[in-house]
Design a protein around this motif. Structure first.
Motif, mmCIF file in Angstrom:
data_model
loop_
_atom_site.group_PDB
_atom_site.id
_atom_site.type_symbol
_atom_site.label_atom_id
_atom_site.label_comp_id
_atom_site.label_asym_id
_atom_site.label_seq_id
_atom_site.Cartn_x
_atom_site.Cartn_y
_atom_site.Cartn_z
ATOM 1 N N SER A 121 0.123 1.946 11.536
ATOM 2 C CA SER A 121 -0.153 2.470 12.877
ATOM 3 C C SER A 121 -0.848 3.830 12.835
ATOM 4 C CB SER A 121 1.136 2.554 13.693
ATOM 5 O OG SER A 121 2.099 3.376 13.045
ATOM 6 N N TYR A 122 -0.683 4.572 11.740
ATOM 7 C CA TYR A 122 -1.401 5.839 11.566
ATOM 8 C C TYR A 122 -2.890 5.648 11.807
ATOM 9 C CZ TYR A 122 -4.126 9.047 8.554
ATOM 10 O OH TYR A 122 -5.074 9.898 8.045
ATOM 11 N N VAL A 130 -3.916 16.086 10.354
ATOM 12 C CA VAL A 130 -5.181 16.812 10.533
ATOM 13 C C VAL A 130 -6.365 16.125 9.859
ATOM 14 C CG1 VAL A 130 -4.048 19.043 10.801
ATOM 15 C CG2 VAL A 130 -4.654 18.251 8.504
ATOM 16 N N PHE A 131 -6.162 14.956 9.258
ATOM 17 C CA PHE A 131 -7.233 14.294 8.511
ATOM 18 C C PHE A 131 -7.363 12.858 8.973
ATOM 19 C CE2 PHE A 131 -8.716 12.108 4.520
ATOM 20 C CZ PHE A 131 -9.981 12.679 4.497
ATOM 21 N N HIS A 169 -0.543 13.383 0.048
ATOM 22 C CA HIS A 169 -0.151 14.556 0.838
ATOM 23 C C HIS A 169 0.169 14.114 2.260
ATOM 24 C CE1 HIS A 169 -1.466 17.226 -2.422
ATOM 25 N NE2 HIS A 169 -2.511 16.428 -2.536
ATOM 26 N N GLU A 170 1.401 13.792 2.496
ATOM 27 C CA GLU A 170 1.836 13.305 3.806
ATOM 28 C C GLU A 170 1.503 14.308 4.912
ATOM 29 O OE1 GLU A 170 3.466 10.580 6.471
ATOM 30 O OE2 GLU A 170 3.080 10.319 4.320
ATOM 31 N N MET A 179 0.844 -1.184 0.000
ATOM 32 C CA MET A 179 0.000 0.000 0.000
ATOM 33 C C MET A 179 0.888 1.247 0.000
ATOM 34 S SD MET A 179 -3.314 -0.794 2.409
ATOM 35 C CE MET A 179 -2.423 -1.321 3.869
ATOM 36 N N ARG A 180 0.568 2.174 -0.864
ATOM 37 C CA ARG A 180 1.444 3.314 -1.091
ATOM 38 C C ARG A 180 1.317 4.408 -0.037
ATOM 39 N NH1 ARG A 180 0.775 6.597 -6.569
ATOM 40 N NH2 ARG A 180 0.070 8.309 -5.248
ATOM 41 N N ALA A 181 0.185 4.461 0.647
ATOM 42 C CA ALA A 181 -0.054 5.561 1.580
ATOM 43 C C ALA A 181 0.684 5.398 2.907
ATOM 44 C CB ALA A 181 -1.549 5.718 1.838
ATOM 45 N N PHE A 182 1.214 4.192 3.164
ATOM 46 C CA PHE A 182 1.812 3.917 4.467
ATOM 47 C C PHE A 182 3.275 3.486 4.316
ATOM 48 C CE2 PHE A 182 -2.722 2.560 4.592
ATOM 49 C CZ PHE A 182 -3.196 3.684 5.251
ATOM 50 N N PRO A 183 4.093 3.760 5.326
ATOM 51 C CA PRO A 183 5.517 3.417 5.236
ATOM 52 C C PRO A 183 5.735 1.916 5.100
ATOM 53 C CG PRO A 183 5.088 4.931 7.067
ATOM 54 C CD PRO A 183 3.752 4.465 6.579
ATOM 55 N N VAL A 184 6.671 1.540 4.258
ATOM 56 C CA VAL A 184 7.009 0.127 4.075
ATOM 57 C C VAL A 184 7.860 -0.359 5.244
ATOM 58 C CG1 VAL A 184 8.269 -1.525 2.664
ATOM 59 C CG2 VAL A 184 6.862 0.217 1.568
#
Length: 255
Positions: free
Chosen positions: A105-106, A166-167, A160-161, A91-96
């Motif tokens: 964990s986000y 805030v989201f 947008h890291e 998944m691209r949105a989270f750190p590998v």
């Protein structure tokens, strides 16, 4: 039917990596997770992949297949042309963390920021009573398996890291909407304004209802239509409707 399938799987860690080519047998009725396991068994025993139930209910095996966020265990090989090279990436949105395993964990941080259900005062657990219509309205959202595919595909998070602080993302805005719709939730009686929180603390205004979250949901939850848009409408009513504003002002004066 058995054929030789061609796969490109991302290998690496937080320091970097790249796509590695594999050729592996594909049998009739298999899913992509079966092929990843076969690659582990025959060629790359150190290939890291997160999975658990293999039944589309635990949400563990989220990844991207040919660039589309999907569950590995619910993506059948029959949907691909046997001559096609299939690309599997994390998944691209989270750190590998490693290979196909990402640090999600986000999402747990955001989950803890959403105020929980507040039971109605004077009513014991087991004595709650709701109209079936109200049950049906919120039950859809309880089907979520927290695969975080909606979080991953949401461009507000994905591209947008800086927005992550805030989201809350579609999964947790949906949770706020579910609680705000719940007829027994007594949050406002304890001073918790879920609509204000959605707008000011969880970034509801960042969502521009592109419905990409709905499109990738394996449980077919209508996240945008049934949760996010109604929540936006209630937030707008609370914040900008002149009659609601006047009523709030009168209410504050009379107390």
């Amino acid at each position: 039917m058995t054929y030789q399938g061609r796969f490109r799987v991302w290998r690496g860690d937080a320091e970097g990596g790249g796509l590695v080519d594999y050729e592996v047998d594909v049998h009739e009725g298999e899913v992509v997770l079966d092929i990843v396991h076969r690659i582990q068994a025959t060629t790359a025993p150190d290939l890291a992949v997160r999975w658990n139930c293999k039944a589309g209910k635990c949400g563990s095996c989220s990844a991207e297949i040919n660039g589309r966020p999907r569950l590995l265990c619910m993506t059948r090989m029959s949907v691909f042309d046997p001559a096609e090279t299939i690309t599997v990436t994390p998944m691209r949105a989270f750190p590998v963390l490693r290979d196909l395993v990402t640090d999600v964990s986000y999402n747990y941080t955001k989950a803890r920021e959403v105020p929980s259900f507040v039971p109605p005062p004077g009513v014991k657990a087991g004595e709650y009573r709701m109209m079936q219509e109200d049950v049906n309205r919120v039950q859809e959202f309880r089907k979520c398996i927290e695969c975080f595919l909606c979080q991953n595909t949401c461009h507000v998070v994905r591209d947008h890291e800086e927005n992550k602080q805030v989201f809350a993302g579609p999964r947790f805005l949906m949770r706020i909407a579910e609680l705000d719709m719940h007829p027994l939730d007594a949050a406002e009686e304890t001073g918790t304004d879920r609509k204000r929180g959605a707008r000011e603390e969880h970034g509801l205004g960042y969502c521009n209802i592109t419905k990409c979250c709905t499109e990738v949901c394996p449980e077919h939850i209508r996240i945008t239509d049934n949760a996010l848009i109604p929540l936006k409408e209630r937030v707008v009513d609370r914040s900008y409707d002149p009659l609601v504003w006047l009523g709030n002002r009168i209410g504050r004066r009379s107390t």
